[in-house]
Design a protein around this motif. Structure first.
Motif, PDB file in Angstrom:
ATOM      1  N   SER A  53       0.834  -1.246   0.058  1.00 39.38           N
ATOM      2  CA  SER A  53      -0.078  -0.033   0.080  1.00 39.38           C
ATOM      3  C   SER A  53       0.924   1.244  -0.068  1.00 39.38           C
ATOM      4  CB  SER A  53      -1.084  -0.066   1.265  1.00 39.38           C
ATOM      5  OG  SER A  53      -2.109  -1.138   0.970  1.00 39.38           O
ATOM      6  N   GLY A  54       1.907   1.476   0.894  1.00 40.61           N
ATOM      7  CA  GLY A  54       2.429   2.474   0.996  1.00 40.61           C
ATOM      8  C   GLY A  54       1.849   3.706   1.432  1.00 40.61           C
ATOM      9  N   TYR A  55       2.355   4.839   1.140  1.00 39.89           N
ATOM     10  CA  TYR A  55       1.764   6.076   1.414  1.00 39.89           C
ATOM     11  C   TYR A  55       0.949   6.481   0.450  1.00 39.89           C
ATOM     12  CZ  TYR A  55       5.477   7.459   5.103  1.00 39.89           C
ATOM     13  OH  TYR A  55       6.193   7.517   6.022  1.00 39.89           O
ATOM     14  N   GLN A 116     -11.799 -11.056   4.322  1.00 42.00           N
ATOM     15  CA  GLN A 116     -12.898 -10.488   3.779  1.00 42.00           C
ATOM     16  C   GLN A 116     -13.755  -9.700   5.328  1.00 42.00           C
ATOM     17  OE1 GLN A 116     -13.946 -10.238   0.545  1.00 42.00           O
ATOM     18  NE2 GLN A 116     -11.939 -10.948   0.402  1.00 42.00           N
ATOM     19  N   GLU A 117     -13.237  -9.848   6.348  1.00 39.38           N
ATOM     20  CA  GLU A 117     -13.617  -9.398   7.692  1.00 39.38           C
ATOM     21  C   GLU A 117     -13.174  -8.173   7.882  1.00 39.38           C
ATOM     22  OE1 GLU A 117     -16.351 -11.335   8.902  1.00 39.38           O
ATOM     23  OE2 GLU A 117     -16.253 -12.274   7.149  1.00 39.38           O
ATOM     24  N   GLU A 118     -11.916  -7.817   7.995  1.00 43.36           N
ATOM     25  CA  GLU A 118     -10.957  -6.948   8.606  1.00 43.36           C
ATOM     26  C   GLU A 118     -10.335  -6.254   7.653  1.00 43.36           C
ATOM     27  OE1 GLU A 118      -8.867  -9.613  10.890  1.00 43.36           O
ATOM     28  OE2 GLU A 118     -10.182  -9.933  12.467  1.00 43.36           O
ATOM     29  N   PRO A 119      -9.982  -4.703   7.933  1.00 43.41           N
ATOM     30  CA  PRO A 119      -9.317  -3.895   7.012  1.00 43.41           C
ATOM     31  C   PRO A 119      -7.751  -4.256   7.351  1.00 43.41           C
ATOM     32  CG  PRO A 119     -10.141  -2.610   8.807  1.00 43.41           C
ATOM     33  CD  PRO A 119     -10.814  -4.016   9.126  1.00 43.41           C
ATOM     34  N   LEU A 120      -6.823  -3.521   6.390  1.00 42.13           N
ATOM     35  CA  LEU A 120      -5.674  -3.178   6.599  1.00 42.13           C
ATOM     36  C   LEU A 120      -5.685  -2.014   7.255  1.00 42.13           C
ATOM     37  CD1 LEU A 120      -3.580  -4.422   3.548  1.00 42.13           C
ATOM     38  CD2 LEU A 120      -3.437  -5.407   5.809  1.00 42.13           C
ATOM     39  N   VAL A 121      -4.375  -1.598   8.380  1.00 45.44           N
ATOM     40  CA  VAL A 121      -4.224  -0.390   8.703  1.00 45.44           C
ATOM     41  C   VAL A 121      -2.851  -0.166   8.361  1.00 45.44           C
ATOM     42  CG1 VAL A 121      -3.886   0.900  10.874  1.00 45.44           C
ATOM     43  CG2 VAL A 121      -5.573  -1.046  10.831  1.00 45.44           C
ATOM     44  N   VAL A 122      -2.603   1.205   7.544  1.00 43.03           N
ATOM     45  CA  VAL A 122      -1.581   1.705   7.032  1.00 43.03           C
ATOM     46  C   VAL A 122      -1.052   2.991   7.806  1.00 43.03           C
ATOM     47  CG1 VAL A 122      -0.510   2.360   4.712  1.00 43.03           C
ATOM     48  CG2 VAL A 122      -2.345   1.004   4.621  1.00 43.03           C
ATOM     49  N   VAL A 123       0.167   2.671   8.597  1.00 40.43           N
ATOM     50  CA  VAL A 123       0.871   3.737   9.019  1.00 40.43           C
ATOM     51  C   VAL A 123       1.911   3.967   8.558  1.00 40.43           C
ATOM     52  CG1 VAL A 123       1.238   4.608  11.484  1.00 40.43           C
ATOM     53  CG2 VAL A 123      -0.883   3.254  11.127  1.00 40.43           C
ATOM     54  N   GLY A 125       3.185   4.524   6.129  1.00 38.25           N
ATOM     55  CA  GLY A 125       3.494   3.951   4.573  1.00 38.25           C
ATOM     56  C   GLY A 125       3.706   2.228   4.731  1.00 38.25           C
ATOM     57  N   LYS A 126       3.358   1.808   5.863  1.00 39.48           N
ATOM     58  CA  LYS A 126       3.385   0.293   6.316  1.00 39.48           C
ATOM     59  C   LYS A 126       1.979  -0.413   6.406  1.00 39.48           C
ATOM     60  CE  LYS A 126       6.281  -2.957   8.784  1.00 39.48           C
ATOM     61  NZ  LYS A 126       5.349  -3.740   9.184  1.00 39.48           N
ATOM     62  N   SER A 127       2.034  -1.427   5.784  1.00 38.21           N
ATOM     63  CA  SER A 127       0.593  -2.043   6.229  1.00 38.21           C
ATOM     64  C   SER A 127       0.666  -2.985   7.526  1.00 38.21           C
ATOM     65  CB  SER A 127       0.053  -2.773   4.938  1.00 38.21           C
ATOM     66  OG  SER A 127      -0.125  -2.032   3.803  1.00 38.21           O
ATOM     67  N   TYR A 128      -0.280  -3.074   8.281  1.00 39.13           N
ATOM     68  CA  TYR A 128      -0.587  -4.060   9.504  1.00 39.13           C
ATOM     69  C   TYR A 128      -1.875  -4.569   9.301  1.00 39.13           C
ATOM     70  CZ  TYR A 128       3.166  -1.078  11.410  1.00 39.13           C
ATOM     71  OH  TYR A 128       4.508  -0.155  11.327  1.00 39.13           O
ATOM     72  N   ASP A 129      -1.966  -6.035   9.299  1.00 40.65           N
ATOM     73  CA  ASP A 129      -3.349  -6.352   9.330  1.00 40.65           C
ATOM     74  C   ASP A 129      -3.884  -6.006  10.745  1.00 40.65           C
ATOM     75  OD1 ASP A 129      -2.715  -8.528  11.519  1.00 40.65           O
ATOM     76  OD2 ASP A 129      -2.092  -9.838  10.119  1.00 40.65           O
ATOM     77  N   TRP A 130      -5.377  -6.368  10.932  1.00 44.30           N
ATOM     78  CA  TRP A 130      -5.904  -5.811  12.035  1.00 44.30           C
ATOM     79  C   TRP A 130      -5.470  -6.338  13.499  1.00 44.30           C
ATOM     80  CZ3 TRP A 130      -8.840  -1.791  12.367  1.00 44.30           C
ATOM     81  CH2 TRP A 130      -9.548  -1.736  13.297  1.00 44.30           C
ATOM     82  N   ASN A 131      -4.879  -7.533  13.367  1.00 44.42           N
ATOM     83  CA  ASN A 131      -4.240  -8.366  14.555  1.00 44.42           C
ATOM     84  C   ASN A 131      -2.985  -7.687  14.964  1.00 44.42           C
ATOM     85  OD1 ASN A 131      -6.537  -9.872  15.263  1.00 44.42           O
ATOM     86  ND2 ASN A 131      -5.481 -11.420  13.747  1.00 44.42           N
ATOM     87  N   GLU A 132      -2.370  -7.179  13.947  1.00 45.15           N
ATOM     88  CA  GLU A 132      -1.042  -6.757  13.993  1.00 45.15           C
ATOM     89  C   GLU A 132      -1.160  -5.307  14.936  1.00 45.15           C
ATOM     90  OE1 GLU A 132       2.214  -7.582  10.738  1.00 45.15           O
ATOM     91  OE2 GLU A 132       0.492  -6.955  10.034  1.00 45.15           O
ATOM     92  N   PHE A 133      -2.023  -4.370  14.287  1.00 44.93           N
ATOM     93  CA  PHE A 133      -2.377  -3.127  14.886  1.00 44.93           C
ATOM     94  C   PHE A 133      -2.945  -3.318  16.336  1.00 44.93           C
ATOM     95  CE2 PHE A 133      -4.621   0.938  14.937  1.00 44.93           C
ATOM     96  CZ  PHE A 133      -3.527   1.640  14.954  1.00 44.93           C
ATOM     97  N   GLY A 134      -3.559  -4.246  16.461  1.00 38.81           N
ATOM     98  CA  GLY A 134      -4.233  -4.686  17.778  1.00 38.81           C
ATOM     99  C   GLY A 134      -3.044  -4.808  18.852  1.00 38.81           C
TER     100      GLY A 134
END
Length: 155
Positions: A53-55, A116-123, A125-134
């Motif tokens: 995804s990047g910035y 299909q259930e959870e978004p990616l979180v991009v901070v 410029g780096k992507s984190y899946d929902w569990n990583e961000f949690g």
């Protein structure tokens, strides 16, 4: 859309820009123009080697705005945000983990093609899946939070 609205657009003098962040890393962006009923939007999407995804940034102006004034807003946003760091790696007792610097994190939500259930979180410029961000947010257990959503063109 420009034809429908009767707007004559000047040619885009730029479609590729690059900026070097405070760490000396070069970030390259494709710039595209979108015309919507109320705005002209310039959107910059980072070109990443792994197609992650990047910035991504955007700025807008009304239909009478000079394309260069919209571009200047976009560049100010790019310069500010690629130099901001909201998540950093911290090592504690030999264990490396990502932590939020301070008490504010800014990013965006994106579609996760692997879920299909959870978004990616991009901070940063780096992507984190929902569990990583949690897991990153766990440092704030017991805290209150305020979640504010804003359009990509907002500051």
């Amino acid at each position: 859309m420009a034809d429908i609205l009767g707007i004559t657009l000047p040619p885009m003098p730029f479609d590729l820009i690059s900026i070097v962040d405070s760490s000396g890393i070069e970030h390259r962006f494709n710039v595209v123009r979108q015309v919507v009923p109320k705005w002209i939007i310039l959107k910059a999407q980072e070109i990443t080697p792994d197609e992650s995804s990047g910035y991504q940034f955007a700025a807008r102006g009304n239909h009478k705005a000079d394309i260069y004034s919209i571009f200047n807003k976009l560049m100010k946003k790019l310069e500010r945000e690629v130099n901001a760091r909201y998540i950093t790696e911290h090592t504690f007792q030999g264990f490396a983990q990502n932590v939020i610097r301070g008490d504010v994190v800014k990013g965006r939500l994106e579609f996760d093609p692997h879920s299909q259930e959870e978004p990616l979180v991009v901070v940063d410029g780096k992507s984190y899946d929902w569990n990583e961000f949690g897991r990153i947010l766990r440092q704030f257990e017991g805290f209150q939070f305020k979640l504010k959503m804003s359009d990509l063109t907002d500051d």
